[in-house]
Every structure is written in C-alpha cells, then in structure tokens.
Design a protein around this motif. Sequence first.
Motif, PDB file in Angstrom:
ATOM      1  N   CYS A  89      13.708  49.732  31.646  1.00  0.00           N
ATOM      2  CA  CYS A  89      13.851  49.288  33.027  1.00  0.00           C
ATOM      3  C   CYS A  89      12.553  49.477  33.794  1.00  0.00           C
ATOM      4  N   TYR A  90      11.997  50.674  33.671  1.00  0.00           N
ATOM      5  CA  TYR A  90      10.814  51.011  34.451  1.00  0.00           C
ATOM      6  C   TYR A  90       9.633  50.107  34.085  1.00  0.00           C
ATOM      7  N   TYR A  91       9.454  49.869  32.811  1.00  0.00           N
ATOM      8  CA  TYR A  91       8.317  49.053  32.394  1.00  0.00           C
ATOM      9  C   TYR A  91       8.651  47.562  32.389  1.00  0.00           C
ATOM     10  N   VAL A  92       9.798  47.196  32.936  1.00  0.00           N
ATOM     11  CA  VAL A  92      10.251  45.810  32.986  1.00  0.00           C
ATOM     12  C   VAL A  92      10.017  45.158  31.617  1.00  0.00           C
ATOM     13  N   ALA A  93      10.453  45.874  30.589  1.00  0.00           N
ATOM     14  CA  ALA A  93      10.220  45.409  29.225  1.00  0.00           C
ATOM     15  C   ALA A  93      11.430  44.643  28.726  1.00  0.00           C
ATOM     16  N   ALA A  94      11.200  43.797  27.740  1.00  0.00           N
ATOM     17  CA  ALA A  94      12.303  43.130  27.070  1.00  0.00           C
ATOM     18  C   ALA A  94      13.021  44.181  26.232  1.00  0.00           C
ATOM     19  N   PRO A  95      14.369  44.246  26.316  1.00  0.00           N
ATOM     20  CA  PRO A  95      15.082  45.292  25.564  1.00  0.00           C
ATOM     21  C   PRO A  95      14.745  45.280  24.075  1.00  0.00           C
ATOM     22  N   GLY A  96      14.626  44.078  23.511  1.00  0.00           N
ATOM     23  CA  GLY A  96      14.337  43.989  22.078  1.00  0.00           C
ATOM     24  C   GLY A  96      12.962  44.529  21.740  1.00  0.00           C
ATOM     25  N   GLU A  97      12.007  44.255  22.615  1.00  0.00           N
ATOM     26  CA  GLU A  97      10.648  44.717  22.376  1.00  0.00           C
ATOM     27  C   GLU A  97      10.572  46.238  22.519  1.00  0.00           C
ATOM     28  N   CYS A  98      11.296  46.723  23.517  1.00  0.00           N
ATOM     29  CA  CYS A  98      11.371  48.159  23.761  1.00  0.00           C
ATOM     30  C   CYS A  98      11.993  48.865  22.556  1.00  0.00           C
ATOM     31  N   ALA A  99      13.110  48.326  22.076  1.00  0.00           N
ATOM     32  CA  ALA A  99      13.797  48.945  20.941  1.00  0.00           C
ATOM     33  C   ALA A  99      12.951  48.862  19.674  1.00  0.00           C
ATOM     34  N   GLU A 100      12.258  47.765  19.520  1.00  0.00           N
ATOM     35  CA  GLU A 100      11.428  47.605  18.325  1.00  0.00           C
ATOM     36  C   GLU A 100      10.283  48.632  18.326  1.00  0.00           C
ATOM     37  N   THR A 101       9.687  48.838  19.489  1.00  0.00           N
ATOM     38  CA  THR A 101       8.638  49.852  19.621  1.00  0.00           C
ATOM     39  C   THR A 101       9.201  51.232  19.295  1.00  0.00           C
ATOM     40  N   ALA A 102      10.352  51.525  19.881  1.00  0.00           N
ATOM     41  CA  ALA A 102      10.926  52.856  19.751  1.00  0.00           C
ATOM     42  C   ALA A 102      11.346  53.164  18.315  1.00  0.00           C
ATOM     43  N   ALA A 104      10.265  51.766  15.491  1.00  0.00           N
ATOM     44  CA  ALA A 104       9.312  51.384  14.440  1.00  0.00           C
ATOM     45  C   ALA A 104       9.178  52.489  13.389  1.00  0.00           C
ATOM     46  N   TRP A 105       9.309  53.751  13.814  1.00  0.00           N
ATOM     47  CA  TRP A 105       9.161  54.870  12.873  1.00  0.00           C
ATOM     48  C   TRP A 105      10.166  54.810  11.737  1.00  0.00           C
ATOM     49  N   ALA A 106      11.324  54.197  12.005  1.00  0.00           N
ATOM     50  CA  ALA A 106      12.391  54.223  11.000  1.00  0.00           C
ATOM     51  C   ALA A 106      12.072  53.333   9.803  1.00  0.00           C
ATOM     52  N   GLY A 107      11.029  52.502   9.934  1.00  0.00           N
ATOM     53  CA  GLY A 107      10.600  51.708   8.787  1.00  0.00           C
ATOM     54  C   GLY A 107      11.444  50.464   8.596  1.00  0.00           C
ATOM     55  N   THR A 108      10.915  49.527   7.841  1.00  0.00           N
ATOM     56  CA  THR A 108      11.720  48.337   7.595  1.00  0.00           C
ATOM     57  C   THR A 108      12.533  48.546   6.335  1.00  0.00           C
ATOM     58  N   GLU A 109      13.709  48.000   6.361  1.00  0.00           N
ATOM     59  CA  GLU A 109      14.664  48.210   5.305  1.00  0.00           C
ATOM     60  C   GLU A 109      14.166  47.690   3.955  1.00  0.00           C
ATOM     61  N   GLU A 110      13.542  46.531   3.988  1.00  0.00           N
ATOM     62  CA  GLU A 110      13.190  45.850   2.740  1.00  0.00           C
ATOM     63  C   GLU A 110      12.258  46.681   1.861  1.00  0.00           C
ATOM     64  N   LYS A 111      11.468  47.532   2.472  1.00  0.00           N
ATOM     65  CA  LYS A 111      10.508  48.317   1.699  1.00  0.00           C
ATOM     66  C   LYS A 111      11.147  49.524   1.011  1.00  0.00           C
ATOM     67  N   ARG A 112      12.342  49.868   1.427  1.00  0.00           N
ATOM     68  CA  ARG A 112      12.947  51.085   0.882  1.00  0.00           C
ATOM     69  C   ARG A 112      13.230  50.953  -0.609  1.00  0.00           C
ATOM     70  N   ARG A 113      13.145  52.071  -1.319  1.00  0.00           N
ATOM     71  CA  ARG A 113      13.476  52.075  -2.738  1.00  0.00           C
ATOM     72  C   ARG A 113      14.584  53.102  -2.948  1.00  0.00           C
ATOM     73  N   TRP A 114      15.541  52.717  -3.789  1.00  0.00           N
ATOM     74  CA  TRP A 114      16.720  53.557  -4.002  1.00  0.00           C
ATOM     75  C   TRP A 114      16.786  54.027  -5.444  1.00  0.00           C
ATOM     76  N   HIS A 115      17.189  55.263  -5.617  1.00  0.00           N
ATOM     77  CA  HIS A 115      17.308  55.811  -6.952  1.00  0.00           C
ATOM     78  C   HIS A 115      18.762  56.227  -7.203  1.00  0.00           C
ATOM     79  N   CYS A 116      19.253  55.821  -8.377  1.00  0.00           N
ATOM     80  CA  CYS A 116      20.627  56.181  -8.728  1.00  0.00           C
ATOM     81  C   CYS A 116      20.578  57.064  -9.973  1.00  0.00           C
ATOM     82  N   ALA A 117      21.083  58.288  -9.868  1.00  0.00           N
ATOM     83  CA  ALA A 117      20.997  59.219 -10.991  1.00  0.00           C
ATOM     84  C   ALA A 117      22.155  58.999 -11.969  1.00  0.00           C
ATOM     85  N   ASP A 118      23.309  58.650 -11.448  1.00  0.00           N
ATOM     86  CA  ASP A 118      24.498  58.567 -12.297  1.00  0.00           C
ATOM     87  C   ASP A 118      25.248  57.270 -12.014  1.00  0.00           C
TER      88      ASP A 118
END
Length: 715
Positions: A89-102, A104-118
Amino acid sequence: MNSPGLVEIAVFAPLNRTFTYQWPEWLGEARLGMRVCVPFGRSRRSGVVWETTITRADNTLEFKSVLDRTDAHPLYDGRRMQWLKRACCYYVAAPGECAETAFAWAGTEEKRRWHCADVAAFALMDKELAQAFSHRKTLSTTTLRKKLPTAGLYHRLRQAAEAGHLVEALNRNKKEGIKKVPFLSEAVPEQLFPAQQQALDEINHTSGFSPFLLFGCTGSGKTEVYLRAARQRVDAGEQVLILVPEIGLTPQWLARLTTRFNRVAVWHSGLSDTMRLQVRQDLSDIEVLVGTRSALFLPLPRCSMIVVDEEHDTSFKQQHGMHYHARDMAVLLAQELDIPVILGSATPSLESWRQAGDGRYQLLELPERIAPHPAPAVETVDMRSIETVLSDPMLALLQDTKERGLQSILYLNRRGYAPALMCTACGDVPECPACTFRLTLHRQKRILRCHGCGFARPAPLICEHCGEDALLPLGEGTEKVEEQLAALLPGLRMARLDRDAVRSETQLIRVLKDFASGHLDCLVGTQMLVKGHHFPNVVLVGVVNADLGLGLPDFRAGERWWQQITQVVGRTGRGKHPGRIMVQTRNPGASWLSRIGDAQARDTLDTELSLRKTLDYPPFARWVRIVFSATRSASAMQMAERVAEACIAYLPDIVQCTGPMPCAIEKIAMRYRFELILRDATRKHLPWKLAPLLLRITAFPGVRMRVDVDPMDMM
Ligand code: ADP
Ligand code: ZN
C-alpha cells in the motif's frame, strides 16, 4: 456476504490488482501467504494467496480454478502478511510485484530436485509419483512434470515431502559453506566503554517495538553494541537479523559473527542456488542472519531484533519493481513483530535524524572513537593550478606513509579511466547512443562504456567525427589514479577496489586479505572501499577529487556527499597510530568542506534539517516521484500530462504537483524519461490517496510508469 471457495491471488506480474479464483477442495485448505499456480490468459502463472475471505454480491460469476499449490505451509504468517500488505500500500506497488519481490527467496519450483529413499514405501501413498522414482532416485521437478499430469503436481510433491517420502536434494557435488575469513576477525573486547554499555543497557531493557538510532562516530564501536545485543537475544533462543547495505560488507561481518555465534547465515544476490537452499532449510536453526536488503524477506521464525547498519546508505532503496526502502520496511516489520530495531550510523539520514529529534526513535550516542587519539584535522590541497591527478603533497604523504610501514586509502568515486574522451581538434565527445551520458573511457580494456545502460564499444584511436589523431581523456577515474601512482611511486604496492577490478566475492576477499595482512600499501577505490571496513594500520585517507558529487540536480546531493566523505575519512587512524586526511579540491572555499569529519556531524545534521524544513522538503514533506518512459518521447510526455491532470483533479489542494518535465537524465537505454513530483507537506495524504487514482489509469501503449514513494534518486 462471504463467498466460500473463492480466493484473491496476487499474480506475479506488474498489474495493479489481484484476481479472483476458485479454490478446489482437493488442494486442501486455502491459506494466506501460500504460493499457487493459476491459469492466466493463455498461460500459467505463479502467485500468492492474498485474501481468503472474499465477499461477492454476485455469486453467479464463474471463476477459473487454482491449478496447483507450491507450498505445504504459508510462507508468511499473519503478521508478516499484514506487513507485506502495508508495504504494498505504502509504496503503491502492484500486489503481484510486491509478492514476487517478497517471496523470491523461496526459489522457483522447477529448479527443485527431489530424492526418494524408499520407492516401495512411497508407492503406498502415491503410486504414480513413486513409480517415477523407480529408475533414478533423484529427479527435478521439471523432469517429473514431463512424466506426470501437471495439475496438482506441486501439491503432491509437498504432501510426499510432508510424509517423509521425498526430501529436497542438495546438489551434493558442490559442497559449499560460508567462506571463512579469519584475517578480518578482531579480538573480542573484554569490556565495553561506558557509552557502549549505556547504549547496550537501553537496548537490552526494552521489550516490544522500540526503534533506536545508534549514532556513533566512525570507529566508536557500534558493531560491538550490535553483537552484544544479539548475544542476549540468541542466548534466549531467539534470532537476529542484520541488514548491511552491500555484498562487499558481508565478509567482514561474517568474520565478526562466526567467532561469536555457532549458526550464522548470510543472504545476498550473489549466493549460489545450493547456498540458498541451505539457508532456506536452516531458517529455524539460524542464530544470526546477515544480508543485504533482500534478507529482510526471509521469515526467521523467532526473529526478535533487527539491526540496520549504515542506515543512511541509499543502497537500501530498491530502484526497480517495488521501490521499497529496506530500512523503512525493517522498522515496519519490527512494529508488526513487536520487537526492537536498531538503525546505526556515523552519518544518519536526515529522515532518521528527524525521527530521533521528534522522539519517535530513541537516540543512543557513542560520541568518541575507540582509538586513543583525537580526530585528525582535514588538510586541503588547492588543485586550481595543478594539472596532475595527484598533487605533490599527496604523493609525498603516500610515500612517507609507506616508508613508516603503514597504509593508505585513496578515494575517488568514479570508475574507469576518464569520464569522457574529447577530440581537441573538433571538440567532439562520444556519447552513448541510448542515453544522455558521455561514454567513460576504460583504458585497460580499451573500451568506451556507458555507466547508464552498460553499452560498450571499442575506444577509437582517432576522432570519429573529424578524423584527427587528437583524442584526450577528460577528467579522471580510478584507473587513471592507479596508472599515475604506478608511474610516480613505483615502489608502492597497491590494488584497485571498484566494480571493474573486483567482480566477485572471492576477488574481494583476496584484496581485503592482502591489505589486512600488509601485502599492500595502498588501496585505490570507489564507494566500495568506504563502507564499514576496519583496517587499524591505515593512517592516511586521501580524497582525490572532493568536488565530485556536489552540485548535482538533486536536493540530497549535499547530504550524500557529506555522508560519503565522512565515512571515507573515518577509515584513518583507527588503530595505534593517529591518522591524517588529505583532500584535493578546486573549490577550497566551499562551505561543505568545513563539514568533513565526525566532530561536525551533529551540527551538519541540524543545519541541513532546518534548511529542509524551511524549504518544505523531505523529510518534512512526503514526495512521490512518478517517472514515465518510452522509446517515443511524445507518448511518455502525453501520458505524464494526462496523469498530472488526473492528480490535480483528484488529490486534495494541499498536494502539489510539479511537472511533467524531462528527468535530469533525459534518456536511458533508448527510453525518453519524464517525471512528475507530487509533494505533500502534511504527509497525511500521500501516498495512500494515490492508489485509487493510479488503479484507474490505463498505461499508454509503450509507456512504462514507475511510482517511487520517498524517492532517493532524483535523477
Ligand atoms: P564502528 O562500527 O563504530 O565504526 P567498530 O565497531 O568497527 O566501529 O569498532 C572499531 C574497533 O574498536 C574495532 O576493532 C573493535 O573491535 C574495537 N572495539 C570496539 N569496542 C571496544 C571496546 N569496548 N574495547 C576495545 N576495543 C573495542
Ligand atoms: Zn547508455
């Protein structure tokens, strides 16, 4: 009435609104702060659940369904979501842009690698997904997406991870850790000085939201105060976030932190994916997190104190996407989390100085240096009749310092060899084809480079305009200083520290190490070497051109110049030996020159603040700058005019609108730029009243509009 099953999604895109979607039951419970995938136009987009209780008068409308959810749990709790929305609100930002900035640390899903032991055990839960792992135990999300139906895949992966069948795989070939930099660590002082103790007591005795301004001159031991305050929090099982203005400062901070804390993490834009994943996975174990402005968005679950070091630094302001100020958002976060926040500086911003003056921030002062000698006087060299870059007194002092086995720093806030190349026959000066900038000569690489957009081309040998062999570099940059030093003081062991010479953390650490261990006599550099560094053997700081940075068309130019110069001269005499400061200028009578140094800080701040008050400038008034840019000058101008009219009609009389006018830098990267400046002397209307107006504006084709609340950059 509340419409069940509907959610508002902030879709990651610069659009001034959120979008309503249907939440399918099979995705579990919709919760605020969860990332999702949604159909958007003809494609899929990521977004975040922004609102879960939707009231719709008309329930007959049909909404598209959310396709998938990326997170098992919300990334932010209610308080942090509240914080993010307030900032948006304060920065009159687009909600999507604000959320994307916030997020970003969580990383993009596609790059994740999964390991299954069993695989067999997993098959009991999700047969189809388990089968995908039967040949290879580790798969990336992208690979899985090729084998399995897309809808709901992320959700299934999360459920499997929750149940313990899958773990996110680290790239084990690259075992990385925090780079250890023992050469930068200092002995832990046994006892605090009384002023430090008093500041620490004040901090330790507060509870709940309390903002502090730690105003301590350069070398007064502010860091020790932060570290001890952090100690108390960590001992109580809590976490501390430390924000620093630049990546270049993180090695020094790590050196200090790792000698005192067990679980230290670092966060900045230069981290590898592996390091990022490690930090994400360790969030709840971290004791102290140090990082640049983006570290603010990492949700430390038990964060109980925030430190913003060098709070005056303009690097805390983000200049793209959501134009947020990390210091101000840190204060807002502390308020939301109900914890203390310490802003520290030897040269506070006028914004914070005013807050302290008004009693909204508690002022803590460290008026004296730890080093046992008085602050050195400034020696000025009048350069008006001197043709060379370095004067004789400066050279003599550099030589003398070296002979005593001590070190010096030469500061010039301009990269490259020369800021322009001129033909002495016809007067032609090559400019950037895309910006209103002259091209800077980088002689070592033999190129001309634009410092606005990065455009570069080979440097010509003869004038491209008249063909004469008469090109002359005008002015000087760090490369030229380096060249002159090598020629005039050949025995001086030196290195250059700027963005061209030092491009990676490894290189930076190497230079700092060489300097700290005494293998170098002198560092030549830009702002990069100013900030926060502590080298006890530095006894000379030379300012090559003190006139740079003054007289810019920006009302903060004086403040910023003073902060930089005071910070740089604060690097001298921090150890056993007293320091000297030598400043070269062509304007020895300039009033700002007499303000250099810590002793004048209070006075300078008060004088400048009362001037701002008289002029009704920030921090007294609140300004919003709107920049319109387009490749066609007329479109940008027309849209700016339209918005100006709308602002005048819509905002209360008290808000003044200046412009549209061309920006000080009229063109960057082929885009012509116009600005509007809205000024609210009451600070009551802006920026909040602006949002509804901006929502109604449709951009003209090809025109980009950027809203900058509390602009730091007026160029
Ligand atoms: P600032 O951050 O205020 O510029 P620093 O925190 O870098 O200053 O402190 C300057 C130097 O003084 C450091 O080497 C630090 O270890 C040392 N120092 C700080 N506090 C004390 C103290 N109480 N006793 C002795 N040395 C100290
Ligand atoms: Zn350019």
